[in-house]
Scaffold this motif. Sequence first.
Motif, PDB file in Angstrom:
ATOM      1  N   TYR A 177      -0.873 -24.899 -17.166  1.00  0.00           N
ATOM      2  CA  TYR A 177       0.154 -25.012 -18.202  1.00  0.00           C
ATOM      3  C   TYR A 177       1.487 -25.325 -17.536  1.00  0.00           C
ATOM      4  O   TYR A 177       1.665 -25.121 -16.339  1.00  0.00           O
ATOM      5  N   ASP A 178       2.443 -25.798 -18.330  1.00  0.00           N
ATOM      6  CA  ASP A 178       3.773 -26.091 -17.794  1.00  0.00           C
ATOM      7  C   ASP A 178       4.607 -24.827 -17.642  1.00  0.00           C
ATOM      8  O   ASP A 178       5.322 -24.655 -16.672  1.00  0.00           O
ATOM      9  N   GLU A 182       6.067 -21.474 -22.970  1.00  0.00           N
ATOM     10  CA  GLU A 182       5.627 -22.451 -23.966  1.00  0.00           C
ATOM     11  C   GLU A 182       4.266 -22.083 -24.537  1.00  0.00           C
ATOM     12  O   GLU A 182       4.008 -22.275 -25.734  1.00  0.00           O
ATOM     13  N   VAL A 183       3.369 -21.558 -23.699  1.00  0.00           N
ATOM     14  CA  VAL A 183       2.052 -21.127 -24.189  1.00  0.00           C
ATOM     15  C   VAL A 183       2.203 -19.955 -25.151  1.00  0.00           C
ATOM     16  O   VAL A 183       1.570 -19.909 -26.216  1.00  0.00           O
ATOM     17  N   ARG A 229       0.273 -28.930 -23.009  1.00  0.00           N
ATOM     18  CA  ARG A 229       0.853 -28.054 -21.991  1.00  0.00           C
ATOM     19  C   ARG A 229       0.412 -28.508 -20.592  1.00  0.00           C
ATOM     20  O   ARG A 229       1.200 -28.529 -19.656  1.00  0.00           O
TER      21      ARG A 229
END
Length: 279
Positions: A177-178, A182-183, A229
Amino acid sequence: MSSKAKVARIALSASAAALGSIATYWTLLALRQGHILFDARKHPVVHLSDDFSTYSHTVPGGMVRGYVYHPQGEEALQDLFIYFAGRGEDVRATAQALHWLPEGFGFAAINYRGVADSEGHPSEVASVQDACQFANHLRRALPNARLHVVGRSLGTGVAIQLVARQSFSSLQLVTPYDSMLEVAKRRFPLVPLSLLLRHQFNSLAHSREVAAKTQVLLAETDDVVLPERSEKLIAAWPTPVSVQTIPGSNHHSIMGLEATWLHLIDFALTTVLPEPKAA
């Protein structure tokens, strides 16, 4: 009191109760977020064979515990996967899939603080500190082995920060994921996470310091780490990155599939420099 006033009073009380519940919920998330994020709980004991040796180091609250798989003995190890697990994952259970490793390959992993048989309080900072300490131990204990870092899901955030600090033969990220922020926004849409979340695992920022040869393995279907992501992290990666999708996989099953391990092995072997030709 008029009926309108009664209705207004009831509505005001209901609103106050709702706000109180929201505030309580936010407070719980703020105080317990490390345990929630890492899913810190105990698991049934998984017994490992004599092909494993144990590892531990002391942390506040107890011990961090890990395992090193070397079926042909430590002296025979040529390549070693250092694995960082997903949320709530007991690395002893993941080690049941190691029958796919060829001769010369080993596997090493620790359980995060508070997870499975490790003690202490989990956090982003602690997980990276423990990863660095574990990697330093492996370098001393296995000086002739090539070290390859593998992270899955939550563990990709740990793996990226470790490789940003130390040199390794390769880095492989499974369902990355980034940023955890955000997740988490998708799971907790009404929570001001940018203010509350201490363990943000901003892989996008830390990736700028990564120089290792990198592969990303994606699940065919993933409803935990959405494709966008992973794609945002891949698009920003500072070095060339190989991207593979594992057929028939999802976020939870991907580490139990032979195809995943074959991709990990093949990529690790491509980082081995060829022997110089004889003059």
